[in-house]
Structures are given as C-alpha cells and as structure tokens.
Design an enzyme around this catalytic site. Structure first.
Site, PDB file in Angstrom:
ATOM      1  N   GLU A  85      -6.082  48.584  -0.006  1.00  0.00           N
ATOM      2  CA  GLU A  85      -6.537  47.349   0.644  1.00  0.00           C
ATOM      3  C   GLU A  85      -7.917  46.934   0.139  1.00  0.00           C
ATOM      4  OE1 GLU A  85      -5.909  47.595   4.891  1.00  0.00           O
ATOM      5  OE2 GLU A  85      -3.744  47.577   4.592  1.00  0.00           O
ATOM      6  N   GLU A  96       2.158  51.741   2.493  1.00  0.00           N
ATOM      7  CA  GLU A  96       1.737  52.050   3.863  1.00  0.00           C
ATOM      8  C   GLU A  96       2.576  51.225   4.811  1.00  0.00           C
ATOM      9  OE1 GLU A  96      -2.560  52.310   4.330  1.00  0.00           O
ATOM     10  OE2 GLU A  96      -2.357  51.496   6.345  1.00  0.00           O
TER      11      GLU A  96
HETATM   12  C1  GAL Z   1      -4.379  49.835   7.168  1.00  0.00           C
HETATM   13  C2  GAL Z   1      -5.361  50.699   6.399  1.00  0.00           C
HETATM   14  C3  GAL Z   1      -5.432  52.079   6.987  1.00  0.00           C
HETATM   15  C4  GAL Z   1      -5.576  52.002   8.472  1.00  0.00           C
HETATM   16  C5  GAL Z   1      -4.436  51.236   9.050  1.00  0.00           C
HETATM   17  C6  GAL Z   1      -4.438  51.154  10.561  1.00  0.00           C
HETATM   18  O1  GAL Z   1      -4.568  48.489   6.936  1.00  0.00           O
HETATM   19  O2  GAL Z   1      -4.991  50.788   5.064  1.00  0.00           O
HETATM   20  O3  GAL Z   1      -6.508  52.774   6.435  1.00  0.00           O
HETATM   21  O4  GAL Z   1      -6.781  51.383   8.763  1.00  0.00           O
HETATM   22  O5  GAL Z   1      -4.481  49.932   8.544  1.00  0.00           O
HETATM   23  O6  GAL Z   1      -3.378  50.371  11.026  1.00  0.00           O
END
Ligand code: GAL
Length: 808
Positions: free
Chosen positions: A424, A500
């Site tokens: 991100e 993710e």
């Molecule tokens: C994502 C991020 C993670 C964590 C997660 C929580 O956007 O990459 O590190 O913060 O959100 O939902």
C-alpha cells in the site's frame, strides 16, 4: 593422499552430523552471541567507551524487547496503533574474548535485526548505523579486536525514541539473534551462495550454484571449490569441484552445475530439503565450509489457471502476519514461531506473507521445513511517509542496500515464492509510483530472476502508477473481493495474487445476536465504528468487517470459485499488538486474527479447517450460557458430512444442510439451559458429535501444556493453556478469574496472556485474568535438565499443576 584423507574424514563427520548439527563447526565458526549482555534503558553517550562501567546494568540474553516489558499507556508516543507501549533509547553492552589462535581469522558480528536505528561500537570504534529495524547486517570487527585474555567490548545503541515510526507494534531492542562468525581470510562471503534449479524433471534436477568467495587479505594463488548436495538423511547425492580457481582481490565468483537424479520434490505437504555443502580448499586444506538449504520445486503463476506447484494446481491459502509473538513481544523465539506456524498448519494454511517487512531468518527456516508458500515482503513505505518518523526518512540513503541485502539473505529459501517490494505504497497515486517500482524491480531481478515480484496495491485500477509501470510479474492488490470476478476483463492476461484480503474483526468467545447482521461501518475514514460495543469487544460470528474488507466467508466464496485467482493472504492469521481497528485506546491490539494474541483460535478457524483440510470437522458455537428465553443463533462449520442435526436437551431443533456455496449452517432458538448436541452425518451415518453444556460457577483450573518435555537450552518454551471449568468440567465461557502462577524448578515465566485486546495487564506478570474462560502461561526452560512444576491458583478455585521435563 593426506588431503584426500582429510577431506574424507571431514565428509564422514559432515555426513554423520546429518541434518541437525551444522558443518559450521568444522572450519568456520558461527557462535550464538546472545548471552551475557548488559542492558540499560536510557541514553548515555559514554556507554560506547571501552572503559564505561556497566556493572549496574541489567544482565540479560537477547533476543530482547524492552517495549513489551513496559506499561500500556495512551500517552506513549507509539499510540494505540503502535501497541501503546513505550519506545525510547536503550544500550546493550557485552564483553568477550577472542582466542589468540584466531589472530589470523576474520571475525564478524552478525545481527539478524535490531529495532531500530542501531549503532555499533567495538572497543570504542564506531562500526556504523542501520536505520531499518528489520534488516539483517554484518560488521567486520577484525581490525578492532584484542586477543587472548584481553577483553573486547561491543556496545549497541538502539534508538526507537522517535515515534510513531510504525503502523503496528514494532518492539524495541536487539530483538533477533546475534552471531559471532570466524572464518579464514579466504571464505564464502556473507550470503555468498545462490542456488537455483533451472531444470527439474522426475528424472533429474539441474542445480546451479554461484558461490562468492571473499579474499579478505587479498592473497594471491588459487583455490578449489568443492560443492556437494546431501539429502535429508545427510547422504551425498551429487558433487562437483572447480579446481585452480584464481583468487581475485576482493570477491571471486564461481559458477557450478550439479545434477540430482530422481529428485524428491519440495511441496507444502512434503517439504523435502536437501542441503548444499560448500568446501573451499586452499593449498590442499579445507579453509571454509558453508551450507545452503535446497528445496527442489517448480512453480508457475498463470493468468488463467492460477498457481501450480510441481505441475499441480494449488490455491495459495495464506495469511499475513506481523512479527510480534504476543506476550513475548518482538523478541524472536524459534519455538514461539514454530507454534504459530503449527497452529496455522492445523487450520490448513499453506502460505505466509511476512507483512510488511523482512522476517527473522528463523521464520523462513521453519517455512522451508514445514512447507509454506512465502510472500517475502520488504517495505511498508517508500519515500513517502506513512508515519511521521518511519523508514521513509532513510529511504534515499538506504533502500538500495536494504533491498539487496534482503534478497541476498532470503533467496535460497525454497519457501520463498514471491518477492514483494511494498505494501500500500502512497506513491501508487503519483508519477514516482512508476519510477520507483521500476528501480526496485530491477534491484530484485539483478539478484534473482526465479521468483515473481509483486506489490500490495490498494486498488484494481489500470491507471495505478505502480501497476502501470509494467514492472510487476504478478499483479497484487489488497481487498476489493467484489472486483475479483471482473479481474480477467479489467486486466486481460494478468497474473494475480490477492496480496491481502478480509480484515474481518472478532473477539474470541464473544457473540452478539443476531449472527447474520453484517456490520460494516460506512467507508468514511473519519467516522467511528458506531455499531461497536461499549467494552470494545467484537462479535465472533464472522459478521463484522472493515469497510475495505469482507467477512471471511465473503472472500473465500469468490476465491474458491475461480482458478485464475491463484490465492490470497488473509489479514491476519494471528491478532497482533497495535492497530486495534475498529477501536482505539483503551484497545491496544488487533481484532483481525483468525487466532487471538494468545494463540487461541476464534471460531472462524474451523470454517477454514473444514474447507482447507481433510480432517473431519464439526465446530459448533457459541457457548451455552445465556439469559433464559434469549434468542440465540447457533452455528456450525462442518465437512465430510451432508447434514448436521442439532438437539437441545435431547429434542431435535432441526436438520441443516449447507446449500449452494454455504460455508456454515445456522439455527435460531430460544435459550434454555442444558445440553446442546450436534451430530453430523454422511449418508445417514454419524460422522461426528459435539456437545456444549450450560456451565455452572467456576470451580477449578485445568492446565494443558502444548509440550510436557522441552529442551533445557535456555530458549525452549512450553505453552500452557489455563482453562476455568465448573465442577462438572465444563469450560465457563465468561470466566475472568485472576490466576496466579508459581514455578518450582529451573524455568521462568516468559509471558502471560489471555487474548483480550483491551487488557492492560502486563505480559510479564506472574498472574493473569482469564478472558472468556482461558488464559495462557508461557514457561521457558533454563539450562539445567530436570523437572519443573507450574502451578496455577485462583481464589475460590481448585488449583492445578502441570509437570514439564527439561531435557538436555
Ligand atoms: C491494510 C494494510 C494492513 C492493515 C490492514 C488493516 O490496508 O495493508 O497493514 O493496516 O489494512 O485492515
């Protein structure tokens, strides 16, 4: 003849040593340098001086994390997002001697990771600084050493004062291992081998080895480089030698090829490991030995068919994890890592993403041995900051070196399948997204072309500047499960990994009715989580998620449908310290885990287990202690059966079958105390039965150790689950009794926990309140063999004792 004999003896030793003891003791020495450090929290510039008196400092072993020993406080500059624990500046010092016989050796200090901004001195001489807290680094300390009886002093300053510098809990200190390495002047360089398998078939695998040999004293002459491959039993299966290789002044690179016939392939089910043994000979003598892990496997990502391992299609069912180990903080411990991975394996996980930084090397060793598809990640930000004092400040000066070091360190691990150059990254919405992505990919490709490179991008948007760079082999984006189905149209021909997913939220053992009301607060970053509970708990029915994420079932239903989706890394396997979304202080750890911070699975663990493993599963929840008459939703995850029947106090509540893409069944019924019994059946035959009874008042403690025999090595751990039961042996689902621990024998309490995200109790206390019936005590062996008893007591409850054997 003598030379041959010598080598022969060496090899016999090597082979008998087999997979366990390393050949490192043969010529090269790599000593554990973790004991007898002195530590002081607070700055003192004169601590770098040899003459400094540290006799009043605390004595400890590293890996050590001072933050986890501190008090949770909203005012700690890390904030709730960073775990609300203190940072600061700390100093470590250690004295050591070096044998006079080692005068001609090269002596290196290897740090696996120091968080953060470490600076190192040996005998008052400054060796350097490493801003990145997750990178492994080495110093050549040879020029500064004294030999024989004379003492040497290493001093390490760790500066984690400027916070926030992380979006999660970082820990502070020398939180990974330290090694003292002694070699001859001609030796295999740091991370000096690169082993690949360009051709693999059932009949044979070509093993390609590039070895970098450092010539520290610029000697002239030549060497022989002998390379062997040994199998998991330590048996030699291939060898080659390059003779009369002329030494270059600095580093000599030698390329060799070997063939392993009928290779046993590395897979997640059978992670078969060979070892490459490197022997450097100079003037007829072996002057260095070095080992590299080798797993022989082929893999491919395909835009249509997804991921294949050794030619077989396979979905990557992975999880993201941060590096903390719950009550142990960031201080790495191999057993604690192994336990996390065992718990993940038990659920059917086959992939790990090292979010969002280089992991401890031991994590990759374990993934090699246990069979995980690792997405190895380097950075959470590039040049643009995410937190005020984060690595972006060091970016310009350090990113090239850090990324190179990271790739070189990790590229021989068979478990590493994907390189990630970032998560991100804010530059994805600016032109630099393209330039930096291209630069980083070329750094990676310069060192390894055998693995695809990806980034966890925020959006499936063809105009994203990182995506548009065209530099990525694998398009990775985070979340947006609704877009997975459009993916082949939006990005024709692209290979994809869901870097993710999910970000669902849960508190273990807490249930809000109804189970099927989806709670996702609106996508407005400034709005609070309005549907939350006053005590900052979150329901564990898998119906609460972040707006950018999904429930576990939502993503998995889509993921399992399409072959082109090569897999996902779920946010997260374990709860972690910091980032207590959807809440903030007084919550201080995350709700994202499928397993809580103490290692206790939340219910959805069994949804995955029913889908990802062949183990027979019937998991029924919630507990059965409610107000009479309350409407309660009972859910079950099951597999290997076509229906489940639920009975309350002997009366059927109904038979339920999963329909369509259902992943669970549910009954809604008024509560009545007694016994809930679920029976799963296949073809009318009973498969599994589960009973949950209404529990009475807390009456006794039960202790369950994950291992009752551990090594007396000063490191090994036994994780002891503490259960609060009623007089009939039922778990009391809301029990929060305060439990005290005493140890009789040569062990210490390394930490206590209960998985509650809002607990302000110290992880290092000798007591812990239970949360929803459970807590955890982590017992750590000292270095003497014997018997240890851990006793747990609590007012009004029958105590319990567990006996652990410490073995040498
Ligand atoms: C994502 C991020 C993670 C964590 C997660 C929580 O956007 O990459 O590190 O913060 O959100 O939902």
């Amino acid at each position: 003849m003598r030379q041959k004999l010598h080598l022969h003896t060496l090899l016999i030793t090597l082979l008998t040593l087999g997979a366990c003891t390393s050949t490192d003791t043969l010529v090269r020495e790599r000593a554990d340098f973790t004991k007898n450090w002195s530590f002081n929290l607070g700055d003192n510039a004169s601590a770098k001086e040899t003459t400094f008196n540290d006799s009043q400092w605390r004595k400890l072993s590293v890996p050590h994390d001072w933050s986890v020993e501190g008090k949770f406080d909203e005012k700690n500059p890390a904030g709730a997002g960073g775990g609300a624990l203190p940072g600061g500046i700390g100093w470590y010092r250690k004295t050591f001697t070096v044998d006079a016989k080692d005068k001609d050796k090269l002596v290196y200090l290897d740090f696996d990771g120091v968080y953060t901004n470490s600076e190192v001195w040996v005998n008052g001489q400054y060796l350097g600084k490493r801003p990145y807290g997750y990178i492994s680094f080495r110093y050549d300390i040879t020029p500064h050493l004294k030999y024989g009886q004379e003492q040497n002093v290493v001093a390490v300053k760790v500066d984690n004062a400027q916070q926030p510098n992380s979006r999660w809990y970082s820990g502070s200190g020398i939180y990974r291992n330290v090694w003292l390495v002694k070699t001859n002047p001609v030796h295999v360089d740091q991370w000096g081998t690169f082993v690949t398998t360009p051709q693999v078939s059932e009949q044979a695998a070509t093993v390609n080895i590039t070895t970098s040999i450092r010539n520290a004293k610029k000697q002239s002459g030549d060497i022989t480089l002998r390379t062997l491959v040994v199998d998991a039993q330590g048996k030699e299966v291939a060898r080659t030698a390059s003779e009369k290789v002329a030494l270059q002044n600095d580093v000599t690179e030698v390329k060799q090829d070997l063939t392993v016939t009928n290779p046993k392939l590395w897979s997640v089910e059978n992670p078969y490991l060979y070892k490459v043994v490197t022997l450097v000979e100079q003037n007829g003598k072996v002057v260095d030995n070095f080992e590299t892990p080798l797993g022989i496997r082929t893999f491919n990502f395909d835009a249509k068919t997804g991921f294949t391992l050794n030619g077989k299609p396979m979905k990557i069912n992975g999880v993201c994890n941060h590096h903390d180990l719950g009550a142990l903080g960031a201080a790495i411990n191999v057993r604690a890592l192994e336990r996390q991975l065992e718990i993940m394996k038990g659920m059917g996980v086959n992939g790990i993403r090292t979010s969002h930084n280089p992991p401890a090397p031991e994590l990759l060793d374990l993934c090699d041995k246990m069979g995980f598809i690792v997405m190895d990640e380097s950075f959470d930000m590039w040049k643009k900051e995410k937190s005020k004092y984060d690595y972006s400040l060091a970016w310009d000066q350090w990113h090239k070196r850090d990324l190179e070091n990271f790739i070189k360190r990790d590229r021989n691990h068979p478990s590493v399948f994907i390189w990630s150059i970032g998560n991100e990254i804010p530059e994805q919405w600016a032109p630099e997204g393209t330039t930096i992505a291209k630069e980083l990919v070329s750094i990676v490709k310069n060192l390894d072309t055998t693995r695809p490179v990806t980034v966890g991008i925020n959006e499936p948007n063809p105009n994203n500047t990182i995506y548009k760079s065209g530099a990525l082999d694998l398009f990775g984006f985070n979340y947006h499960h609704q877009d997975f189905e459009k993916f082949p149209q939006t990005f024709p021909g692209q290979k994809f990994i869901a870097t993710e997913t999910v970000s669902a939220l849960m508190t273990r053992g807490h249930y809000d009715m109804p189970a099927d009301s989806l709670r996702r607060w609106p996508i407005r970053w400034d709005l609070p989580f309005t549907t939350g509970n006053k005590d900052l708990t979150v329901s564990a029915y898998d119906n609460v998620s972040t707006p950018w994420g999904s429930t576990h079932e939502e993503t998995w239903k889509i993921m399992k449908k399409h072959a082109y989706l090569s897999g996902q890394y779920i946010w997260t396997g374990f709860d972690y310290l910091g980032e207590p979304t959807p809440y903030t202080w007084p919550a201080r750890s995350s709700y994202f885990g499928i397993v809580d911070l103490a290692g206790f699975p939340k219910d959805v663990y069994y949804m995955y287990q029913s889908e990802w493993t062949n183990k027979p599963v019937l998991h029924v929840f919630p507990h059965w202690n409610w107000e009479p008459g309350k409407t309660v939703d009972v859910m079950a995850y099951y597999n290997n059966a076509d229906e489940v029947e639920l009975f309350l106090n002997g009366k059927s509540v109904g038979v339920k079958k999963k329909q369509g893409d259902d992943l669970h069944v549910r009954w809604r019924l008024p509560f009545q105390p007694g016994t809930l019994r679920a029976v799963s059946r296949a073809g009318g035959k009973e498969v599994l039965t589960k009973e949950i009874k209404t529990a009475g008042a807390p009456a006794k403690i039960v202790l369950e150790a994950d291992r009752t025999q551990i090594s007396a090595d000063g490191k090994d751990l036994s994780f002891v689950t503490v259960k609060i039961l009623d007089k009939d042996g039922n778990l009391v689902p809301r029990a929060d009794n305060l439990v005290h621990f005493t140890i009789d024998g040569k062990a210490t309490l390394a930490g206590v926990d209960n998985g509650l995200q809002t607990s302000m109790e110290s992880f290092k206390a000798n007591h812990r309140k239970a949360f929803n019936g459970l807590c955890l005590a982590i017992l750590q062996a000292q270095e003497e063999a014997g018997t240890v008893k851990l006793t747990a007591t609590s007012e009004g409850l029958a105590p319990a004792t567990v006996t652990i054997q410490l073995k040498k």
